[in-house]
Design an enzyme around this catalytic site. Sequence first.
Site, PDB file in Angstrom:
ATOM      1  N   GLY A 197     102.918  12.845  33.169  1.00 36.99           N
ATOM      2  CA  GLY A 197     102.800  13.729  34.330  1.00 36.99           C
ATOM      3  C   GLY A 197     101.460  14.450  34.313  1.00 36.99           C
ATOM      4  N   GLY A 198     101.407  15.570  35.005  1.00 38.00           N
ATOM      5  CA  GLY A 198     100.152  16.314  35.136  1.00 38.00           C
ATOM      6  C   GLY A 198      99.627  16.821  33.803  1.00 38.00           C
ATOM      7  CG  LEU A 199     101.081  19.219  29.649  1.00 33.13           C
ATOM      8  CD1 LEU A 199     100.183  20.423  29.876  1.00 33.13           C
ATOM      9  CD2 LEU A 199     102.405  19.664  29.006  1.00 33.13           C
ATOM     10  CE  LYS A 248     106.180  27.805  32.469  1.00 33.44           C
ATOM     11  NZ  LYS A 248     105.483  27.448  33.733  1.00 33.44           N
ATOM     12  CB  THR A 276     104.046  25.374  39.013  1.00 32.13           C
ATOM     13  OG1 THR A 276     103.696  24.221  38.261  1.00 32.13           O
ATOM     14  CG2 THR A 276     103.708  26.622  38.231  1.00 32.13           C
ATOM     15  CD  GLU A 285     109.469  26.534  35.480  1.00 27.99           C
ATOM     16  OE1 GLU A 285     109.469  27.097  34.378  1.00 27.99           O
ATOM     17  OE2 GLU A 285     108.995  25.392  35.677  1.00 27.99           O
ATOM     18  CG  HIS A 299     111.050  33.350  36.808  1.00 32.76           C
ATOM     19  ND1 HIS A 299     110.494  32.095  36.783  1.00 32.76           N
ATOM     20  CD2 HIS A 299     111.736  33.472  35.653  1.00 32.76           C
ATOM     21  CE1 HIS A 299     110.822  31.502  35.662  1.00 32.76           C
ATOM     22  NE2 HIS A 299     111.575  32.307  34.953  1.00 32.76           N
TER      23      HIS A 299
END
Lengths: 328, 328
Positions: free
Chosen positions: B14-16, B121, B188, B191, B195
Amino acid sequence: MNETTRRIAILGAGGLGRNAVRLLEQKSEFRLVAIGDSQGFVFNEAGIGSADFDAVAEGESVEKIGRRSGDSAAEVIALNKAGKIDAVFLAVPNIPNNFIPELIVRFCREGFRGVIVDALKRTSAVRQILATEKEIANSGVLYVTGAGATPGLLTAAANLAAQSFQEIDEVKIWFGVGMNGWEKHRATIREDIAHMPGFNIEKVRAMSDSEVEAVLTECKGLLELHNMEHADDILLERAGTVAAERVKVGGLVDVASAKKPVSTTMTLTGRTFEGKTSSHRFILGDETSMSANVLGPAFGWMKAGLELHDRGIRGLFSSADLMPKFVG
Amino acid sequence: MNETTRRIAILGAGGLGRNAVRLLEQKSEFRLVAIGDSQGFVFNEAGIGSADFDAVAEGESVEKIGRRSGDSAAEVIALNKAGKIDAVFLAVPNIPNNFIPELIVRFCREGFRGVIVDALKRTSAVRQILATEKEIANSGVLYVTGAGATPGLLTAAANLAAQSFQEIDEVKIWFGVGMNGWEKHRATIREDIAHMPGFNIEKVRAMSDSEVEAVLTECKGLLELHNMEHADDILLERAGTVAAERVKVGGLVDVASAKKPVSTTMTLTGRTFEGKTSSHRFILGDETSMSANVLGPAFGWMKAGLELHDRGIRGLFSSADLMPKFVG
């Protein structure tokens, strides 16, 4: 105190040692059991504190609780071999210049098994420690050098900050020190002046106190210091983080005010793998004293060293290599 | 590349993973030799780069340079046993929730000997990793968890800052994120919204993209997040530094501007052994991307892990335990 309490010895009964005793009095994981200097030596398995320290520092009264000893190192090594001391904090000045390196070699050769930590500052002093690396590697010692504030806390911060970058341009450590009057800090001030243009260690040593005061008056009590010889440079280079010449240490010392003229800051500037230039900063709280920033980290590295020593690791490490552990 | 070049595998395309490949292309101490995900697997002892990554990520063309594989983990373990892979970076999402813990147990049980690093994370995800500690301790693996930015770089900064204090009141991690449009960061942003007050993961998952956009419009593109679930808390508690509940993570995300609305800052407040309350801060440069702050540290911890592994150390560590090493 519990079974895993570590038994600590301090060598050196000057200002650094005195504050170390005060700090250790507040720790439950570490128990101070021995203090020694050139005049005397005190050991008590149950733990010792500031009163005992004073006895050693004053020399006169040391027999009351300890005993005169011309060789505190020998006492510590013997107690370590008897299983009564786990680690040593070296709070002795490195005078003469090879005093600590020779001490280390003794600890290694005479069979000390445990952790030794110093909070040395000058590059030349730490370079001498690094020269003992082979001796340490072949001994029962895990040694952590440069484990104070700078080098130490700020070296570690620089090493940490470096991780975000592909290339490091510069590490700049810029400290602020405030002291209300220089009387209590004569040695430090003299060392600082030695770093100012037109001065050096020999010249300052030859100056009288009133000559030093004249210098302080002339600069209105504010000393701006550049290119100071702090071992952050060689420790970061040794860790593979950045070339020594890219590490600059300096700062402002206000002799006339207890307030810091600037917050002590480590600034690391580099280029990321994406080609961006930027700086990470680590800024020390103004209310934290040099003692807090030197001694807390020093014992944090001692704890980290003890855990590695337990796992069979020996050798020479620095504040750029190890993450310190919080001592409760 | 020299004799001590470490051979790295990345799991997750993926992106990471993609950014990890770009970063590793600039390193001479590390050589990327394998990339795998659920669809494909590529291995080349001479080193692989972005083109190979694209092949794996696209799945279609993977046969050209690698091969389809439904079990990249098995491929990596086999290559490790054949002496061809030293360390693995886990860039896979932990979905389902026990995916990575089960992967770790497989690596341990099937005889992988080397270093594994994650940049997870969420506290809940890292908690699951910590539950595998015994399994890791009895294997050939040295595992570093939470080795990204937060947890990771900022956890380590907090642990370092703590050393100056006798008691820690609070660790506050407050980040700034700027993104010009949310299209590239859908997962992201979702996510992050989860929160915010009134939202949770399930609710956000059920929302359409236009519903998400409506939320972003309502808050003018600026999301203020509090009490985020980042594992800095349990990692600092596990290291003995500070109780998890004293660690707070939050920040500002500007979806409408690439400029960070605030500099990402770790602030640790505590009391020194002399009774002074103060705060140390670690501030990330605004120009450093999340990728730079996650991936640089991750490979820094991988290098530190490899050096300890060479010395015979095994087990589970975190970014609060180890000092990362700069990878040249």
